[in-house]
Scaffold this active site. Structure first.
Site, PDB file in Angstrom:
ATOM      1  N   ASN A  11       0.850  -1.187   0.000  1.00 22.08           N
ATOM      2  CA  ASN A  11       0.000   0.000   0.000  1.00 22.08           C
ATOM      3  C   ASN A  11       0.891   1.245   0.000  1.00 22.08           C
ATOM      4  OD1 ASN A  11      -1.583   2.264   1.024  1.00 22.08           O
ATOM      5  ND2 ASN A  11      -3.174   0.769   1.489  1.00 22.08           N
ATOM      6  N   GLY A  13       0.106   4.365   0.053  1.00 17.91           N
ATOM      7  CA  GLY A  13      -0.305   5.382   1.006  1.00 17.91           C
ATOM      8  C   GLY A  13       0.294   5.135   2.376  1.00 17.91           C
ATOM      9  N   ASP A  71      -1.037  -3.917  10.397  1.00 15.88           N
ATOM     10  CA  ASP A  71      -2.398  -4.315  10.053  1.00 15.88           C
ATOM     11  C   ASP A  71      -3.319  -3.300  10.696  1.00 15.88           C
ATOM     12  OD1 ASP A  71      -3.930  -6.170   8.487  1.00 15.88           O
ATOM     13  OD2 ASP A  71      -4.902  -6.757  10.342  1.00 15.88           O
ATOM     14  N   PHE A 154      -6.547   7.773   1.878  1.00 10.53           N
ATOM     15  CA  PHE A 154      -6.901   6.580   1.114  1.00 10.53           C
ATOM     16  C   PHE A 154      -7.819   5.726   1.975  1.00 10.53           C
ATOM     17  CE2 PHE A 154      -3.010   5.878   3.468  1.00 10.53           C
ATOM     18  CZ  PHE A 154      -3.193   4.644   4.060  1.00 10.53           C
ATOM     19  N   GLY A 155      -8.267   4.605   1.441  1.00  8.38           N
ATOM     20  CA  GLY A 155      -9.130   3.698   2.210  1.00  8.38           C
ATOM     21  C   GLY A 155     -10.435   4.368   2.603  1.00  8.38           C
ATOM     22  N   TYR A 156     -10.755   4.257   3.892  1.00  4.71           N
ATOM     23  CA  TYR A 156     -12.016   4.798   4.399  1.00  4.71           C
ATOM     24  C   TYR A 156     -11.893   6.248   4.878  1.00  4.71           C
ATOM     25  CZ  TYR A 156     -13.408  -0.122   4.405  1.00  4.71           C
ATOM     26  OH  TYR A 156     -13.699  -1.412   4.037  1.00  4.71           O
ATOM     27  N   LYS A 178      -2.773  14.685   9.732  1.00  2.91           N
ATOM     28  CA  LYS A 178      -3.170  13.284   9.883  1.00  2.91           C
ATOM     29  C   LYS A 178      -2.163  12.518  10.725  1.00  2.91           C
ATOM     30  CE  LYS A 178      -4.421   9.207   7.139  1.00  2.91           C
ATOM     31  NZ  LYS A 178      -4.539   8.631   5.781  1.00  2.91           N
ATOM     32  N   HIS A 183      -4.774   6.840  13.640  1.00  2.00           N
ATOM     33  CA  HIS A 183      -4.371   5.597  14.295  1.00  2.00           C
ATOM     34  C   HIS A 183      -2.958   5.198  13.901  1.00  2.00           C
ATOM     35  CE1 HIS A 183      -5.950   4.857  10.349  1.00  2.00           C
ATOM     36  NE2 HIS A 183      -5.756   3.558  10.385  1.00  2.00           N
TER      37      HIS A 183
END
Length: 206
Positions: A11, A13, A71, A154-156, A178, A183
């Site tokens: 990934n 990002g 993860d 990216f993602g959600y 960010k 997280h």
């Protein structure tokens, strides 16, 4: 103290965020592109921590180097924790961000604001060739928006409304902002501090 670390993700990002946070440390970050014949294992763990460790230990065995694996995912409480560890493949094994986001919006259709609480979770595992394991975890609480907002991240990220101290979604803030609240940013700052202490200790012995 590792001199180079393989970041076990495809990934881009995630890789970009990791590189930025660790940029001031004397560590070379390698990507999976440095190991084109390495195929990642099936992520069949039952938690974020289990999947991160599975990937880290696998890549250590294949490369003999220090490895950082991540993860992470989105936990929506109204949906019993979905998509959770299946965040990257929520809409199917070949799904992309758009498909995953649209499925989440469909599952949350008609759910009132008070029941749209969610959190992003990230577990980082740093694995050494000597089989030592170091784990770092970060979380970010928020809510699921009623539609996609923002072009960053990216993602959600476009569906994740930030806490009241911020305006908008995770996709409507800069990468620098960010890094401070996400997280992954929080987990990476813990890793950064740990690596910095290792560097300081090594320099004091030289």
């Amino acid at each position: 103290m590792p001199q180079d670390i393989v970041v076990a993700t495809g990934n881009q990002g995630k890789l970009r965020e990791i590189r930025q946070v660790l940029a001031d440390l004397p560590v070379d970050l390698l990507s999976l592109q440095n190991f084109p014949n390495l195929k990642m294992p099936v992520e069949d763990g039952d938690s974020f921590a289990a999947n991160a460790r599975l990937k880290a230990e696998y890549v250590v065995r294949k490369t003999g180097k220090w490895v950082l694996a991540d993860d992470s995912g989105l936990v929506v409480f109204h949906l019993g924790g979905e998509p959770g560890i299946y965040s990257a493949r929520y809409a199917g094994p070949d799904a992309g961000d758009q498909e995953n986001n649209q499925l989440l919006l469909a599952r949350m259709r008609g759910v009132p604001a008070a029941q749209r609480a969610a959190e992003f979770v990230c577990v980082l595992v740093l694995a050494a060739p000597t089989k030592e394991i170091f784990t770092f975890e970060g979380r970010c609480q928020g809510r699921i928006a009623y539609g996609l907002r923002g072009d960053e991240g990216f993602g959600y990220d476009p569906l994740f409304l930030l806490p009241p101290d911020f305006t908008g979604t995770m996709a409507e803030i800069s990468l620098q902002e960010k890094q401070q609240i996400s997280h992954r940013g929080r987990a990476l700052l813990q890793l950064h501090d740990w690596l910095h202490k290792c560097t300081s200790s090594r320099n004091s012995l030289d």
